[in-house]
Design a protein around this motif. Structure first.
Motif, mmCIF file in Angstrom:
data_model
loop_
_atom_site.group_PDB
_atom_site.id
_atom_site.type_symbol
_atom_site.label_atom_id
_atom_site.label_comp_id
_atom_site.label_asym_id
_atom_site.label_seq_id
_atom_site.Cartn_x
_atom_site.Cartn_y
_atom_site.Cartn_z
ATOM 1 N N THR A 1 5.185 38.662 0.628
ATOM 2 C CA THR A 1 5.625 40.046 0.838
ATOM 3 C C THR A 1 4.711 40.759 1.826
ATOM 4 O O THR A 1 3.579 40.343 2.060
ATOM 5 N N HIS A 2 5.240 41.851 2.367
ATOM 6 C CA HIS A 2 4.437 42.751 3.185
ATOM 7 C C HIS A 2 3.611 43.622 2.244
ATOM 8 O O HIS A 2 3.956 43.769 1.068
ATOM 9 N N PRO A 3 2.537 44.239 2.744
ATOM 10 C CA PRO A 3 1.753 45.148 1.887
ATOM 11 C C PRO A 3 2.607 46.305 1.387
ATOM 12 O O PRO A 3 3.485 46.796 2.097
ATOM 13 N N LEU A 4 2.342 46.729 0.166
ATOM 14 C CA LEU A 4 3.100 47.830 -0.432
ATOM 15 C C LEU A 4 2.623 49.173 0.107
ATOM 16 O O LEU A 4 3.404 50.072 0.327
ATOM 17 N N GLY A 5 1.330 49.282 0.326
ATOM 18 C CA GLY A 5 0.768 50.517 0.851
ATOM 19 C C GLY A 5 -0.220 50.202 1.948
ATOM 20 O O GLY A 5 -0.434 49.046 2.308
ATOM 21 N N SER A 6 -0.828 51.233 2.489
ATOM 22 C CA SER A 6 -1.766 51.007 3.592
ATOM 23 C C SER A 6 -3.099 50.439 3.122
ATOM 24 O O SER A 6 -3.849 49.881 3.907
ATOM 25 N N PHE A 7 -3.404 50.571 1.840
ATOM 26 C CA PHE A 7 -4.676 50.068 1.322
ATOM 27 C C PHE A 7 -4.467 48.868 0.395
ATOM 28 O O PHE A 7 -5.138 48.721 -0.610
ATOM 29 N N SER A 8 -3.519 48.029 0.746
ATOM 30 C CA SER A 8 -3.260 46.843 -0.062
ATOM 31 C C SER A 8 -2.899 45.684 0.854
ATOM 32 O O SER A 8 -2.766 45.857 2.058
ATOM 33 N N THR A 9 -2.762 44.530 0.269
ATOM 34 C CA THR A 9 -2.304 43.360 1.018
ATOM 35 C C THR A 9 -0.957 42.943 0.457
ATOM 36 O O THR A 9 -0.564 43.382 -0.620
ATOM 37 N N GLY A 10 -0.275 42.108 1.190
ATOM 38 C CA GLY A 10 0.970 41.567 0.675
ATOM 39 C C GLY A 10 0.692 40.594 -0.458
ATOM 40 O O GLY A 10 -0.456 40.250 -0.744
ATOM 41 N N LEU A 11 1.747 40.151 -1.099
ATOM 42 C CA LEU A 11 1.617 39.221 -2.214
ATOM 43 C C LEU A 11 2.087 37.823 -1.812
ATOM 44 O O LEU A 11 2.938 37.671 -0.945
ATOM 45 N N VAL A 12 1.524 36.842 -2.484
ATOM 46 C CA VAL A 12 2.034 35.482 -2.446
ATOM 47 C C VAL A 12 2.377 35.157 -3.889
ATOM 48 O O VAL A 12 1.496 35.110 -4.745
ATOM 49 N N VAL A 13 3.658 34.963 -4.146
ATOM 50 C CA VAL A 13 4.115 34.639 -5.488
ATOM 51 C C VAL A 13 4.410 33.143 -5.516
ATOM 52 O O VAL A 13 5.208 32.652 -4.714
ATOM 53 N N SER A 14 3.733 32.425 -6.410
ATOM 54 C CA SER A 14 3.870 30.972 -6.502
ATOM 55 C C SER A 14 4.296 30.578 -7.901
ATOM 56 O O SER A 14 3.991 31.283 -8.866
ATOM 57 N N SER A 15 4.961 29.440 -7.988
ATOM 58 C CA SER A 15 5.355 28.958 -9.311
ATOM 59 C C SER A 15 5.251 27.442 -9.374
ATOM 60 O O SER A 15 5.315 26.760 -8.358
ATOM 61 N N LYS A 16 5.084 26.959 -10.595
ATOM 62 C CA LYS A 16 5.048 25.527 -10.863
ATOM 63 C C LYS A 16 5.817 25.266 -12.144
ATOM 64 O O LYS A 16 5.687 26.021 -13.112
#
Length: 187
Positions: free
Chosen positions: A106-121
């Protein structure tokens, strides 16, 4: 908007003996939950992989439809085969190094955050589904600590194979909230 609401109100059913369809349905549902929280999918990596795939297909088409016949195009075919293997290797390397088990960037949600990496197994012959939420830029000062849970998929499906979305939604929403609350990495 009405169509998507109706489509999501239909119960999602899966064959409980098909490991891949269970993982696919869970991954799809998790992606929907994360994007419903305001995160926008980052498609840069997918687009890069599509571009590299198109280049590989173009090389294969050149090799197939080159105007000279076999004995004369021997060197050209060798070049195409080597290029095909190298570029396909780059594509596999990107998948192995960058994607790993990721189902969503994902892209960052706000200006002071990073995007997410959602992983599954979901290991074969196991009912334990592991969901991980991490920062897309772990070296960033605004990156939170990685959070994850491992739960049995039997908790989210009825005996008929219908996904109980409310239970899954609650678990994933709680994990997203836990990620947001985690203190930033100390430098």
């Amino acid at each position: 908007m009405q169509e998507t609401k109706e489509a999501s109100s239909k119960p999602r059913k899966v064959n409980l003996s098909d490991h891949n369809s269970i993982k696919h349905l869970l991954d799809e549902s998790v992606s929907e939950i994360v994007t419903s929280r305001g995160y926008v999918e980052d498609t840069k990596l997918s687009n890069l992989k599509l571009l590299i795939g198109a280049i590989v297909i173009t090389i294969a088409l050149f090799a197939q439809f080159y105007k000279k016949k076999f004995p004369e195009n021997h060197n050209f075919l060798i070049g195409c085969i080597i290029s095909y293997i190298v570029i396909n290797g780059v594509l596999q390397l990107i998948s192995y190094v960058k994607e790993k088990n990721a189902i969503l960037f994902t892209h960052p949600l706000g200006s002071f955050s990073t995007g997410l990496v959602v992983s599954s197994k979901l290991p074969r012959f196991s009912d334990l589904y592991t969901l991980t939420i991490a920062s897309a830029d772990p070296k960033s000062i605004s990156a939170n600590k990685t959070v994850e849970f491992t739960k049995s998929v039997t908790k989210w499906f009825t005996k008929d194979g219908v996904l109980v979305e409310g239970l899954l939604w609650k678990e994933v929403d709680g994990l997203i909230n836990q990620y947001a609350r985690e203190p930033k990495k100390s430098r």
